[in-house]
Design a protein around this motif. Structure first.
Motif, PDB file in Angstrom:
ATOM      1  N   HIS A  29       3.867  -8.792  -8.258  1.00 46.00           N
ATOM      2  CA  HIS A  29       2.416  -8.584  -8.370  1.00 46.00           C
ATOM      3  C   HIS A  29       1.929  -7.635  -7.273  1.00 46.00           C
ATOM      4  O   HIS A  29       1.166  -6.702  -7.530  1.00 46.00           O
ATOM      5  N   PHE A  30       2.384  -7.900  -6.038  1.00 43.65           N
ATOM      6  CA  PHE A  30       1.882  -7.119  -4.908  1.00 43.65           C
ATOM      7  C   PHE A  30       2.224  -5.636  -5.009  1.00 43.65           C
ATOM      8  O   PHE A  30       1.381  -4.776  -4.761  1.00 43.65           O
ATOM      9  N   ALA A  31       3.476  -5.319  -5.351  1.00 42.48           N
ATOM     10  CA  ALA A  31       3.901  -3.919  -5.310  1.00 42.48           C
ATOM     11  C   ALA A  31       3.087  -3.019  -6.258  1.00 42.48           C
ATOM     12  O   ALA A  31       2.563  -1.979  -5.822  1.00 42.48           O
ATOM     13  N   PRO A  32       2.917  -3.363  -7.544  1.00 44.79           N
ATOM     14  CA  PRO A  32       2.061  -2.522  -8.387  1.00 44.79           C
ATOM     15  C   PRO A  32       0.605  -2.483  -7.919  1.00 44.79           C
ATOM     16  O   PRO A  32      -0.051  -1.441  -7.984  1.00 44.79           O
ATOM     17  N   MET A  33       0.106  -3.638  -7.434  1.00 45.41           N
ATOM     18  CA  MET A  33      -1.269  -3.669  -6.919  1.00 45.41           C
ATOM     19  C   MET A  33      -1.439  -2.697  -5.756  1.00 45.41           C
ATOM     20  O   MET A  33      -2.435  -1.971  -5.677  1.00 45.41           O
ATOM     21  N   ARG A  34      -0.491  -2.714  -4.864  1.00 48.04           N
ATOM     22  CA  ARG A  34      -0.564  -1.863  -3.677  1.00 48.04           C
ATOM     23  C   ARG A  34      -0.638  -0.387  -4.052  1.00 48.04           C
ATOM     24  O   ARG A  34      -1.461   0.374  -3.527  1.00 48.04           O
ATOM     25  N   HIS A  35       0.189   0.047  -4.978  1.00 48.97           N
ATOM     26  CA  HIS A  35       0.218   1.464  -5.347  1.00 48.97           C
ATOM     27  C   HIS A  35      -0.967   1.838  -6.230  1.00 48.97           C
ATOM     28  O   HIS A  35      -1.500   2.941  -6.106  1.00 48.97           O
ATOM     29  N   ALA A  36      -1.399   0.927  -7.092  1.00 50.30           N
ATOM     30  CA  ALA A  36      -2.602   1.190  -7.886  1.00 50.30           C
ATOM     31  C   ALA A  36      -3.819   1.284  -6.973  1.00 50.30           C
ATOM     32  O   ALA A  36      -4.678   2.161  -7.139  1.00 50.30           O
ATOM     33  N   ALA A  37      -3.891   0.386  -5.986  1.00 56.49           N
ATOM     34  CA  ALA A  37      -5.016   0.407  -5.050  1.00 56.49           C
ATOM     35  C   ALA A  37      -5.061   1.712  -4.270  1.00 56.49           C
ATOM     36  O   ALA A  37      -6.145   2.271  -4.022  1.00 56.49           O
ATOM     37  N   ALA A  38      -3.906   2.216  -3.859  1.00 59.70           N
ATOM     38  CA  ALA A  38      -3.863   3.487  -3.135  1.00 59.70           C
ATOM     39  C   ALA A  38      -4.379   4.631  -4.008  1.00 59.70           C
ATOM     40  O   ALA A  38      -5.099   5.527  -3.529  1.00 59.70           O
ATOM     41  N   HIS A  39      -4.028   4.598  -5.282  1.00 59.92           N
ATOM     42  CA  HIS A  39      -4.529   5.619  -6.221  1.00 59.92           C
ATOM     43  C   HIS A  39      -6.047   5.560  -6.323  1.00 59.92           C
ATOM     44  O   HIS A  39      -6.731   6.592  -6.248  1.00 59.92           O
ATOM     45  N   TYR A  42       9.921   1.748  -7.653  1.00 53.04           N
ATOM     46  CA  TYR A  42       9.610   1.754  -9.088  1.00 53.04           C
ATOM     47  C   TYR A  42       8.144   1.421  -9.343  1.00 53.04           C
ATOM     48  O   TYR A  42       7.509   1.995 -10.237  1.00 53.04           O
ATOM     49  N   ALA A  43       7.577   0.481  -8.585  1.00 57.62           N
ATOM     50  CA  ALA A  43       6.167   0.124  -8.774  1.00 57.62           C
ATOM     51  C   ALA A  43       5.268   1.344  -8.585  1.00 57.62           C
ATOM     52  O   ALA A  43       4.299   1.546  -9.329  1.00 57.62           O
ATOM     53  N   LYS A  44       5.590   2.172  -7.602  1.00 57.79           N
ATOM     54  CA  LYS A  44       4.826   3.408  -7.406  1.00 57.79           C
ATOM     55  C   LYS A  44       5.048   4.363  -8.571  1.00 57.79           C
ATOM     56  O   LYS A  44       4.102   4.987  -9.073  1.00 57.79           O
ATOM     57  N   ALA A  45       6.302   4.462  -9.020  1.00 50.60           N
ATOM     58  CA  ALA A  45       6.608   5.350 -10.138  1.00 50.60           C
ATOM     59  C   ALA A  45       5.876   4.915 -11.408  1.00 50.60           C
ATOM     60  O   ALA A  45       5.474   5.763 -12.224  1.00 50.60           O
ATOM     61  N   LEU A  46       5.703   3.626 -11.588  1.00 51.86           N
ATOM     62  CA  LEU A  46       4.991   3.109 -12.761  1.00 51.86           C
ATOM     63  C   LEU A  46       3.531   3.547 -12.746  1.00 51.86           C
ATOM     64  O   LEU A  46       2.986   3.993 -13.762  1.00 51.86           O
ATOM     65  N   VAL A  47       2.890   3.409 -11.587  1.00 45.44           N
ATOM     66  CA  VAL A  47       1.504   3.874 -11.454  1.00 45.44           C
ATOM     67  C   VAL A  47       1.429   5.384 -11.664  1.00 45.44           C
ATOM     68  O   VAL A  47       0.563   5.895 -12.385  1.00 45.44           O
TER      69      VAL A  47
END
Length: 291
Positions: A118-128, A69-74
């Motif tokens: 915190h980590f999961a959205p950060m991780r996917h946003a950082a990849a973007h 879901y964190a990836k889907a949010l980004v």
């Protein structure tokens, strides 16, 4: 008049109430396009409020501690608005209890929602942002995390919450260094405000005044968050800010203190006097909340 976040795309997690809601409203008021995240219908209500007032927002409901879901949010932010400029990690819960009474479930749940959330959205946003940087696109991205005084100084009855919030502060420092090469700044706040999470714990202190400045209103925290999410904050990263009412402060974390050195291995009997001497020379630690 254009706001300081004009046309910047910002995801705010846990934005259905309390601090997150105030952040989302304040960001929208400064021109941001906001992706409002929370569980259930709360996100839709806040997004609707923003749109009704002339701002731009979409709601996205889900658990940010869930990796997919964190990836889907980004991905939703990028699909909806073409890019992502800032992530405000605000989602969190508490399950307060003394260590001798705390259950494994209470420990695991708080660490999952608060720290992994915190980590999961950060991780996917950082990849973007890394991919955009590699493609040659300019990146002026921001991450604003939410720590707590409980994580910086400790808080009696909040071992799980304090551990998670301390982890967020450390994660902020690491991410600030790792992501700087991609044009991303990472900072954290340690707010004090009246929210559904804090009202029961600090009922007397959190009471709104009958007149005058309401120092504990959660909206007092949001101007700092808005500025940290704006392009203007490009020179500030790896910091933790305490914010309450009309006060903003920089929290000073662990530093190297006095040392005792031998050119050989220490004898156990020598350690006690040396440690006591070091403690006498070092500044006293900040007191634990509730001690």
């Amino acid at each position: 008049m254009r706001g300081i976040c004009q046309d910047r795309v910002v995801v705010v997690t846990g934005a259905g109430q309390g601090l997150g809601r105030e952040h989302a409203l304040a960001l929208a008021a400064e021109g941001a396009k906001v992706v409002v995240n929370d569980l259930g219908d709360a996100a839709a209500a806040v997004a609707g409020e923003i749109n009704a007032s002339g701002g731009t927002a979409v709601a996205d409901s889900g658990d940010v501690s869930d990796w997919a879901y964190a990836k889907a949010l980004v991905d939703r932010a990028v699909a909806e608005f073409g890019t992502l400029d800032a992530l405000v990690n605000n989602a969190g819960i508490n399950r307060d209890r003394m260590l001798v009474s705390m259950t494994e479930e209470e420990w695991d749940l708080v660490l999952k929602v608060d720290l992994k959330g915190h980590f999961a959205p950060m991780r996917h946003a950082a990849a973007h942002w890394r991919e955009r940087s590699k493609q040659g696109h300019p990146v002026a991205a921001r991450i604003v995390n939410t720590s707590s005084g409980a994580g910086l100084m400790g808080s009696v009855g909040q071992g799980n919450y304090g551990a998670a919030k301390a982890g967020i502060a450390a994660l902020t420092q690491v991410a600030a260094v790792e992501l700087a090469r991609y044009g991303v700044t990472v900072n954290a706040i340690a707010p004090a405000a009246r929210t559904p999470m804090t009202e029961a714990v600090f009922a007397e202190r959190m009471r709104a005044p009958e007149d005058g400045f309401d120092a504990m209103h959660p909206g007092n925290v949001s101007p700092l968050v808005v500025w940290l999410a704006a392009a203007d904050s490009a020179d500030v990263t790896g910091r933790v800010f305490e914010v309450e009412g009309g006060t903003i402060g920089v929290a000073d974390g662990w530093q190297y203190g006095p040392r005792a050195v031998r050119d050989r291995r220490w004898a156990p009997a020598e350690v006690g006097p040396a440690v006591r001497d070091l403690i006498a020379k070092a500044p006293a630690p900040a007191p634990v909340y509730g001690a």
